[in-house]
Design a protein around this motif. Structure first.
Motif, PDB file in Angstrom:
ATOM      1  N   HIS A  64      -4.049  -7.177  -5.446  1.00 16.01           N
ATOM      2  CA  HIS A  64      -3.948  -7.699  -4.654  1.00 16.01           C
ATOM      3  C   HIS A  64      -2.405  -6.227  -4.642  1.00 16.01           C
ATOM      4  O   HIS A  64      -1.949  -6.393  -3.519  1.00 16.01           O
ATOM      5  CB  HIS A  64      -2.619  -8.728  -5.112  1.00 16.01           C
ATOM      6  CG  HIS A  64      -1.759  -9.215  -3.548  1.00 16.01           C
ATOM      7  ND1 HIS A  64      -1.558 -10.455  -4.487  1.00 16.01           N
ATOM      8  CD2 HIS A  64      -1.656  -9.481  -3.615  1.00 16.01           C
ATOM      9  CE1 HIS A  64      -0.481 -11.058  -3.076  1.00 16.01           C
ATOM     10  NE2 HIS A  64      -0.364 -10.183  -1.919  1.00 16.01           N
ATOM     11  N   ASN A  65      -1.329  -6.536  -5.628  1.00 10.85           N
ATOM     12  CA  ASN A  65      -0.646  -5.127  -6.180  1.00 10.85           C
ATOM     13  C   ASN A  65      -0.947  -3.955  -4.880  1.00 10.85           C
ATOM     14  O   ASN A  65      -0.515  -2.684  -4.829  1.00 10.85           O
ATOM     15  CB  ASN A  65      -0.051  -5.310  -7.196  1.00 10.85           C
ATOM     16  CG  ASN A  65       0.893  -5.845  -7.628  1.00 10.85           C
ATOM     17  OD1 ASN A  65       2.225  -6.612  -6.584  1.00 10.85           O
ATOM     18  ND2 ASN A  65       0.322  -6.888  -8.687  1.00 10.85           N
ATOM     19  N   LEU A  66      -2.529  -3.667  -5.592  1.00 10.63           N
ATOM     20  CA  LEU A  66      -2.762  -2.370  -5.273  1.00 10.63           C
ATOM     21  C   LEU A  66      -3.025  -2.246  -3.702  1.00 10.63           C
ATOM     22  O   LEU A  66      -2.668  -0.952  -3.139  1.00 10.63           O
ATOM     23  CB  LEU A  66      -4.092  -1.943  -5.533  1.00 10.63           C
ATOM     24  CG  LEU A  66      -4.741  -0.511  -4.915  1.00 10.63           C
ATOM     25  CD1 LEU A  66      -4.151   0.263  -5.422  1.00 10.63           C
ATOM     26  CD2 LEU A  66      -6.254  -1.568  -5.346  1.00 10.63           C
ATOM     27  N   SER A  67      -2.580  -3.498  -3.102  1.00  8.06           N
ATOM     28  CA  SER A  67      -3.151  -2.915  -1.406  1.00  8.06           C
ATOM     29  C   SER A  67      -1.727  -2.823  -1.107  1.00  8.06           C
ATOM     30  O   SER A  67      -1.764  -2.643   0.244  1.00  8.06           O
ATOM     31  CB  SER A  67      -3.234  -4.594  -1.125  1.00  8.06           C
ATOM     32  OG  SER A  67      -2.407  -5.544  -0.963  1.00  8.06           O
ATOM     33  N   ASP A  68      -0.649  -3.332  -1.966  1.00  6.40           N
ATOM     34  CA  ASP A  68       0.836  -2.953  -1.459  1.00  6.40           C
ATOM     35  C   ASP A  68       0.636  -0.922  -1.809  1.00  6.40           C
ATOM     36  O   ASP A  68       2.111  -0.556  -0.848  1.00  6.40           O
ATOM     37  CB  ASP A  68       1.937  -3.766  -2.081  1.00  6.40           C
ATOM     38  CG  ASP A  68       1.694  -5.015  -1.975  1.00  6.40           C
ATOM     39  OD1 ASP A  68       1.468  -5.975  -0.853  1.00  6.40           O
ATOM     40  OD2 ASP A  68       2.322  -5.511  -3.033  1.00  6.40           O
ATOM     41  N   VAL A  69       0.571  -0.672  -2.544  1.00  6.47           N
ATOM     42  CA  VAL A  69       1.049   0.619  -2.177  1.00  6.47           C
ATOM     43  C   VAL A  69       0.745   1.305  -1.005  1.00  6.47           C
ATOM     44  O   VAL A  69       1.541   2.387   0.049  1.00  6.47           O
ATOM     45  CB  VAL A  69       0.232   1.618  -3.169  1.00  6.47           C
ATOM     46  CG1 VAL A  69      -0.135   2.814  -3.263  1.00  6.47           C
ATOM     47  CG2 VAL A  69       0.215   1.055  -4.629  1.00  6.47           C
ATOM     48  N   PRO A  70      -0.688   1.639   0.102  1.00  5.80           N
ATOM     49  CA  PRO A  70      -0.977   2.291   0.998  1.00  5.80           C
ATOM     50  C   PRO A  70       0.011   1.366   2.759  1.00  5.80           C
ATOM     51  O   PRO A  70       0.503   2.140   3.487  1.00  5.80           O
ATOM     52  CB  PRO A  70      -2.439   2.100   1.635  1.00  5.80           C
ATOM     53  CG  PRO A  70      -2.838   0.685   0.650  1.00  5.80           C
ATOM     54  CD  PRO A  70      -1.724   0.738  -0.336  1.00  5.80           C
ATOM     55  N   ALA A  71       0.494  -0.202   2.213  1.00  7.05           N
ATOM     56  CA  ALA A  71       1.219  -0.636   3.051  1.00  7.05           C
ATOM     57  C   ALA A  71       2.692  -0.031   3.100  1.00  7.05           C
ATOM     58  O   ALA A  71       3.538   0.074   3.795  1.00  7.05           O
ATOM     59  CB  ALA A  71       1.433  -2.084   2.845  1.00  7.05           C
ATOM     60  N   LEU A  72       3.199  -0.160   1.799  1.00  7.97           N
ATOM     61  CA  LEU A  72       4.463   0.762   1.523  1.00  7.97           C
ATOM     62  C   LEU A  72       4.319   2.431   1.626  1.00  7.97           C
ATOM     63  O   LEU A  72       5.508   2.374   2.975  1.00  7.97           O
ATOM     64  CB  LEU A  72       5.072   0.815  -0.157  1.00  7.97           C
ATOM     65  CG  LEU A  72       5.062  -0.875  -0.998  1.00  7.97           C
ATOM     66  CD1 LEU A  72       5.616  -0.266  -2.448  1.00  7.97           C
ATOM     67  CD2 LEU A  72       6.522  -1.004  -0.486  1.00  7.97           C
ATOM     68  N   GLY A  73       3.229   2.645   1.797  1.00  8.40           N
ATOM     69  CA  GLY A  73       2.965   4.173   2.397  1.00  8.40           C
ATOM     70  C   GLY A  73       3.265   4.154   3.564  1.00  8.40           C
ATOM     71  O   GLY A  73       4.052   5.347   4.473  1.00  8.40           O
ATOM     72  N   ILE A  74       2.450   3.210   4.315  1.00 12.49           N
ATOM     73  CA  ILE A  74       2.428   3.165   5.823  1.00 12.49           C
ATOM     74  C   ILE A  74       4.294   3.201   6.475  1.00 12.49           C
ATOM     75  O   ILE A  74       4.674   3.669   6.934  1.00 12.49           O
ATOM     76  CB  ILE A  74       1.356   2.402   6.616  1.00 12.49           C
ATOM     77  CG1 ILE A  74       0.022   2.786   6.295  1.00 12.49           C
ATOM     78  CG2 ILE A  74       1.206   1.828   7.870  1.00 12.49           C
ATOM     79  CD1 ILE A  74      -1.320   2.205   6.588  1.00 12.49           C
TER      80      ILE A  74
END
Length: 319
Positions: A64-74
């Motif tokens: 779940h937290n890993l999915s936040d990484v590309p989300a934060l990048g985008i």
């Protein structure tokens, strides 16, 4: 003398306004950069904690937290793009870059939540004993990181792009609290089924929050009406301006990031061009002051002619 009609168009941008009920995000893109770095470190910690502690809930939370990484990048790129001015290609600017980022993030998380639910269901079928201490201390560290990111993003919660990240991190923080509580219960009772139950709950939380953002962002991308504005209210406010006898073909939409746009046709008596300019200014002023619309386009037509628009607002609206 042959009858003639005035058919002037006007539009305005109203800079420096404040919309009723919300304001623009007051965050710098660098905040998202630091949040992305902290989230990456957290993912590594949760993966190790989940493997050593044999916790599916902790591993699911790491994903779940890993999915936040590309989300934060985008979202970081979207904030940078949104600062760019309008040009010959993007005549309205890049305000919808954040909305597009929110839509992409939400779509990915919907798929992810289904995967989390399946993984939790499989653990129900094959229970595994967990190491509660790894669950507790790893989740405490995760709670500190997610809680800090959530507090840092609160100022920008009115922006859809930033709100999607805020919702994700707030959900992460709640997941961390649930995992800590679950680990304490497992330690006291030995009920191993609590771990996959928490994993399933996290998946449902991700699904619920993502669907709401997906619905709102798709509404903006499809030129939907801003939810805090009503076409009827705008039309009737314009009709209170002296000289406006009828309005029709009214369109309201959002450019993203709290920026709204309006276009309409207004029927007016035959008048001099100078008077038309004053009337246009009045319409644009009402739209900006009462409804927070910063981009208004008006088509003036002579009163008494039949409406040619396929969409008349509301029947058309008349005084």
């Amino acid at each position: 003398m042959a009858a003639h009609s005035h058919d002037h168009s006007g539009h305005s941008h109203s800079p420096g306004h404040t919309h009723a009920g919300h304001s623009h995000a007051a965050l710098r893109p660098a905040v998202l950069g630091w949040a992305m770095a902290a989230t990456l470190g957290l993912v590594v910690a949760e993966v190790f904690g989940g493997i050593l502690g044999r916790s599916v809930a902790l591993l699911n939370d790491a994903v779940h937290n890993l999915s936040d990484v590309p989300a934060l990048g985008i979202s970081y790129l979207a904030m940078r793009w949104a600062e760019r001015p309008a040009d010959g290609e993007k005549t309205y600017g890049y305000h919808r870059a954040g909305t597009l980022a929110a839509f992409t993030n939400a779509f990915v998380l919907v798929l992810l939540s289904l995967w989390l639910g399946y993984a939790a269901f499989e653990r129900f079928r094959s229970p595994v004993a967990v190491v509660e201490s790894w669950m507790i201390w790893t989740s405490v560290a995760a709670l500190a990181v997610n809680g800090g990111i959530t507090l840092a993003l609160v100022r920008g919660r009115e922006d859809l792009n930033l709100r999607s990240i805020l919702v994700h991190n707030f959900g992460d923080a709640l997941s961390n609290i649930a995992i800590i509580a679950g680990a304490l219960i497992i330690h006291a009772t030995g009920a191993s089924w609590i771990d996959p139950l928490l994993g399933l709950a996290i998946g449902l939380l991700v699904l619920w929050s993502s669907i709401g953002i997906l619905r709102e962002s798709s509404h903006i991308l499809l030129e939907g009406r801003p939810p805090d504005l009503r076409v009827e209210d705008v039309a009737r406010a314009i009709l209170t301006i002296e000289g406006v006898e009828e309005v029709h073909d009214v369109h309201l939409w959002s450019l993203g990031g709290g920026h709204h746009a309006l276009s309409l046709h207004a029927r007016i008596p035959d008048m001099h061009l100078d008077e038309c300019e004053l009337l246009l200014a009045s319409i644009q002023r009402v739209a900006a002051k009462e409804f927070g619309v910063e981009h208004t386009t008006v088509q003036l037509e002579r009163a008494g002619l039949p409406a040619k628009s396929g969409y008349v607002m509301p029947e058309p609206a008349k005084k």
